[in-house]
Design an enzyme around this catalytic site. Structure first.
Site, short mmCIF file in Angstrom:
data_model
loop_
_atom_site.label_atom_id
_atom_site.label_comp_id
_atom_site.label_asym_id
_atom_site.label_seq_id
_atom_site.Cartn_x
_atom_site.Cartn_y
_atom_site.Cartn_z
N GLU A 127 0.88 -1.64 -0.24
CA GLU A 127 0.32 0.31 0.18
C GLU A 127 0.99 1.28 -0.11
OE1 GLU A 127 -2.62 -0.31 2.58
OE2 GLU A 127 -4.00 -2.30 2.47
N ASP A 234 -12.42 -10.02 -0.72
CA ASP A 234 -13.50 -10.45 -0.15
C ASP A 234 -14.53 -9.39 -0.85
OD1 ASP A 234 -12.12 -8.01 0.75
OD2 ASP A 234 -12.37 -8.61 2.92
C1 XIL Z 1 -6.33 -5.96 8.19
C2 XIL Z 1 -7.01 -7.54 9.36
O1 XIL Z 1 -8.30 -8.18 8.83
C3 XIL Z 1 -7.17 -6.58 11.28
O2 XIL Z 1 -7.23 -8.08 11.58
C4 XIL Z 1 -6.36 -5.75 11.09
O3 XIL Z 1 -6.78 -4.68 12.50
C5 XIL Z 1 -6.73 -4.72 10.12
O4 XIL Z 1 -5.48 -4.81 9.30
N1 XIL Z 1 -5.27 -4.80 3.60
C6 XIL Z 1 -4.46 -5.25 4.11
C7 XIL Z 1 -3.96 -6.16 5.28
O5 XIL Z 1 -2.87 -5.14 3.79
O6 XIL Z 1 -2.95 -6.17 6.15
C8 XIL Z 1 -5.25 -5.27 6.40
O7 XIL Z 1 -5.78 -6.48 6.70
C9 XIL Z 1 -6.34 -5.09 5.23
C10 XIL Z 1 -6.29 -4.34 3.99
#
Ligand code: XIL
Length: 297
Positions: A127, A234
């Site tokens: 990101e 998702d």
């Molecule tokens: C999310 C997890 O699913 C959560 O449990 C945590 O609180 C925050 O991070 N992008 C990503 C992931 O690269 O690491 C993130 O995962 C969701 C968005």
């Protein structure tokens, strides 16, 4: 085949899920995991705050639970994520400049070395690009250490684990847009200059629809000479099964789309509270979205 992982394997792909270490004592969760999936990603356990909670003191207990479970069950492992602006330990959040740069590269070296030989693909950087129309980098403490922080991270990761595939991973990159094009230009530049990069991850957190040029976008990256992976899929909303079908078929239509990972098993495991965006319901039953994916594979 009758499971996601076996069906994907017949097509030369993997089918994975995010896993939370504390759920490995939930027999329903583990039952579905072991039956359906042949790849795992640690949902949080390999992030910087988890693996280096204080500077230079590394902590792998929870990540190792996931790695050991995966290896004992023949699953490959996506490492997620070495450097990211979020989920940094407090000590790193408070650092800047050359001290932060050194700490970040040391983090990459230490974690990738610890897991050397056990990780199929690493999200080396997660990101780093901005949303919106700029096509440029996201502002962060890491970005402020200099624009070359991403290539420095990839070079360190390659030196630490020469056989892991090294990925750049991001979201809102599902179609051809300013953000995905910014990343595309970075990957093209890296390939031209010999900066080691092997794959691009498309998180694909979706709602109701997927851009019509999703497959074309995957293909343009593949044409740069990198693998592409769907890394955190998702899908919220009423059109869920149809969108899962479209995404699965798009990956299979791109020869270098090597696997799909969903971001959790049951809806109750999802980080998107209330969105019910996954393939199994709260009781572990297969949803129509599951059947759509299995039929598409
Ligand atoms: C999310 C997890 O699913 C959560 O449990 C945590 O609180 C925050 O991070 N992008 C990503 C992931 O690269 O690491 C993130 O995962 C969701 C968005």
């Amino acid at each position: 085949a009758s499971t996601l992982g076996a069906s994907a394997a017949e097509k030369g792909r993997y089918f994975g899920t995010a896993v939370a270490a504390h759920k490995l004592s939930d027999s329903q969760y583990v039952g579905i995991l072991n039956r359906e999936f042949n790849s795992v990603t640690a949902e949080n356990e390999m992030k910087w705050d988890a693996t280096e909670p204080s500077q230079g003191r590394f902590s792998y207990t929870n990540a190792d639970r996931i790695v050991n479970h995966a290896r004992a069950n023949g699953m490959s492992i996506r490492g997620h994520a070495l450097l990211w602006h979020a989920q940094q330990p407090g000590w790193a959040q408070n650092m800047s400049g050359s001290a932060l740069r050194s700490a970040a590269i040391n983090h990459v070296t230490q974690v990738a070395s610890y897991y050397r030989g056990r990780i199929h693909s690493w999200d080396v950087v997660n990101e780093a690009f901005a949303d919106g129309s700029s096509g440029g980098r996201r502002d962060s403490n890491l970005q402020r250490t200099g624009n070359d922080w991403i290539e420095a991270a990839f070079r360190a990761a390659r030196a630490a684990d020469p056989n892991a595939k090294l990925c750049y991973n991001d979201y809102n990159t599902d179609g051809v847009n300013a953000k995905s094009t910014g990343i595309y230009n970075m990957v093209r530049d890296f390939k031209a200059r010999g900066v080691p990069i092997d794959c691009v991850g498309f998180q694909s957190h979706l709602t109701n629809s997927v851009p019509g040029d999703y497959q074309a976008n995957l293909q343009r990256f593949a044409d740069l000479g990198v693998d592409v992976q769907i890394t955190e899929l998702d899908i919220a909303g009423t059109n869920q099964a149809a969108v899962y079908d479209t995404v699965t078929r798009a990956c299979l239509a791109v020869a270098r789309c090597t696997g799909i990972t969903v971001w959790g098993i049951r809806d109750s495991d999802s980080w998107r509270t209330g969105a019910n965006p996954l393939l199994f319901d709260n009781n572990g039953n297969k949803k129509p979205a599951y059947t759509a994916v299995l039929n598409a594979l």
